[in-house]
Design an enzyme around this catalytic site. Structure first.
Site, PDB file in Angstrom:
ATOM      1  CG  ASP A   1      39.139  47.529  36.690  1.00 36.01           C
ATOM      2  OD1 ASP A   1      39.155  46.806  37.705  1.00 36.01           O
ATOM      3  OD2 ASP A   1      38.985  47.081  35.547  1.00 36.01           O
TER       4      ASP A   1
ATOM      5  CB  SER B   1      40.669  40.342  34.012  1.00 37.38           C
ATOM      6  OG  SER B   1      41.200  40.471  35.309  1.00 37.38           O
TER       7      SER B   1
ATOM      8  CG  HIS C   1      37.350  43.725  36.561  1.00 37.12           C
ATOM      9  ND1 HIS C   1      38.569  44.269  36.233  1.00 37.12           N
ATOM     10  CD2 HIS C   1      37.503  42.369  36.441  1.00 37.12           C
ATOM     11  CE1 HIS C   1      39.414  43.304  35.935  1.00 37.12           C
ATOM     12  NE2 HIS C   1      38.797  42.148  36.042  1.00 37.12           N
TER      13      HIS C   1
END
Length: 507
Positions: free
Chosen positions: A444, A227, A473
């Site tokens: 995602d 991320s 994710h």
């Protein structure tokens, strides 16, 4: 060792501006100063490993980690000035014959603690070939946790509860939110008594990574980031290409920083990830009653959200319902809980996530994490300061992305941030070794596949993009796809980069 210099402006006088799961989870002037990558050629002292703090030990159990600190400058433009200690952790390789170096980790955020991340990955099945190959290094990045934490002083009863803005049903909601986030930005300025807040940036954190590398006695470092951790890893690989070894960036935000366009892509991600839940719920209509088809499940969402906008119930308004849904799309394992909550709300029952019992006058338990998110996001790049810009964006994205667009386009504290960026955001460099593997789920909610494509275009031949035909994710170790696991492990252990971009198809 070759020195690489970064140019940055002198410090400027600050200008004052006119949910665990929901806390999910962005005109330079003056002369420029040359700042060496390892400022002043200073020799980093080695890390002294000790027992980790008790809460880290408990979180990592049964995996045993050791912890230590690394000293870094608060301001790399003033390497002889104030210093802070960063806490790092190590899961040491126990196979000297196979050990090849260190693998640094970052879980994302910005504002996520990585001290126990190695243990989390081990618990999720990180292959022993990886733990044999590397000493795995976690950390609290600057400003976070045990690394000179910063705090804006956001109280527990603040309407600012997460780094994703609430859904704005109309222009008036944007105007009302502007007052909330302006107060948060002003609170951050008031509580920045030691002047450290402005130095919490992606570029400085990347410089910290290189100090940690040096303190560990390594010529190079490998890296695994998820991320926001992909932005940090992309910055490191661009600023220190000759010191980057094997870089894996999973669930990419698309650049070295989160800006307004990046935040608005969250709405695109929800549109792309939602159908997987809708299909799942439709197949279980007899149990949950949310719709017999994915289209009906989508309509149930829109109907519930609209009803809660008009008449909040069971602690939910429409904004909280949308954020709750977004957060629970992160993993398919959360779908049953999400369906239960929808079912309860649809029947007039249900309850909101448990409120924090802390007295309202006390700081929020999430204050430190929220403060780091704001510092990094607002310091990295200048955000629009005109409220009308956000009103227009909300109106546009409400139509473009009906599920969540009027949330992620809404105004944030960055519009009123008291500090101008001290330097431009790190530019991704395509000069360097071919050593960046980009791993990206096709669906995602937070970092859509477009983020991986954007980084692939910027890194050019330095990178390869591994798409994963899955929802959620996080793909490597955190997902369930064997192709993604095998391909990424093969690269980390053997250095076998895919010859071309590829997609791991669902079996």
């Amino acid at each position: 060792m070759q020195r690489r210099r970064q140019r940055r402006p002198r410090r400027r006088t600050p200008r004052t501006g006119g949910i665990a799961s929901l806390t999910v989870v962005l005109g330079l002037g003056g002369s420029l100063l040359a700042v060496p990558a390892l400022a002043g050629g200073a020799q980093a002292s080695r890390v002294e490993w000790k027992t980790c703090p008790e809460d880290v030990v408990a979180e990592a159990a049964p995996t045993r980690l050791r912890c230590g600190t690394v000293s870094v400058p608060v301001d790399y433009a003033d390497p002889g000035g104030e210093r802070i200690d960063l806490m790092i952790s190590r899961l040491a390789s126990t196979n000297p014959d196979k050990r090849r170096g260190v693998l640094m980790l970052n879980p994302g955020g910005p504002g996520g603690s990585g001290l126990a991340q190695a243990a989390l990955l081990v618990s999720r099945g990180l292959p022993s070939s990886v733990t044999d190959s590397y000493d795995i290094i976690g950390m609290d990045t600057r400003g976070l946790g045990r690394s000179a934490p910063v705090r804006c002083g956001i109280p527990a009863d603040s309407p600012y509860i997460g780094n994703i803005p609430p859904y704005a049903v109309d222009d008036a909601a944007v105007t009302a939110r502007a007052k909330v986030v302006k107060e948060v930005a002003e609170r951050c300025a008031r509580n920045d008594r030691d002047g450290r807040l402005r130095h919490i940036t992606t570029a400085n954190t990347a410089r910290d990574l290189d100090r940690i590398r040096a303190a560990l006695g390594e010529e190079k470092t490998s890296y695994l980031g998820y991320s926001y951790g992909t932005a940090l890893g992309a910055a490191y690989a661009s600023m220190f290409p000759e010191r980057s070894d094997r870089i894996v960036l999973d669930s990419n935000i698309g650049d070295t920083h989160l800006d307004r366009d990046g935040l608005r892509r969250y709405a695109l991600g929800m549109e792309q990830a939602f159908p997987a839940f809708a299909k799942w719920a439709a197949a279980r209509h007899a149990s949950y009653g949310l719709g017999r088809t994915p289209e009906q499940v989508r309509q149930t969402y829109l109907t519930l959200a609209g009803r809660l906008d008009r008449t909040p119930a069971a602690g939910f308004d429409g904004g909280l319902f949308r954020q709750f849904t977004f957060a629970y799309l992160y993993k398919a394992s959360q779908y049953p809980k999400l369906a239960q909550q929808w079912q309860a709300l649809d029947s007039g029952a249900g309850s909101a996530p448990a409120a924090n019992p802390t007295a309202s006058s006390a700081p929020s338990p999430a204050d430190n994490a929220l403060s780091v998110f704001l510092a990094v996001t607002c310091n990295d790049v200048r955000w629009p300061r005109d409220v009308d810009t956000y009103r227009r964006g909300v109106a546009q994205d409400r139509e473009r992305y009906p599920l969540f667009g009027a949330a992620t386009a809404n105004i944030t504290p960055c519009a009123f941030w008291p500090y101008a960026p001290a330097e431009p955001p790190v530019t991704i460099s395509d000069e360097g070794p071919r050593n960046v593997l980009l791993v990206q789920n096709l669906r995602d909610p937070a970092t859509p596949h477009q983020g991986g494509r954007l980084l692939r275009e910027k890194f050019k031949d330095r990178s390869r993009l591994l798409g994963v035909d899955d929802s959620g994710h996080g793909a490597y170790v955190l997902g369930d796809d064997s192709c993604a696991l095998n391909t990424t492990t093969r690269y980390l252990v053997e250095g076998a980069m895919p010859a071309k971009d590829t997609v791991c198809r669902a079996g």
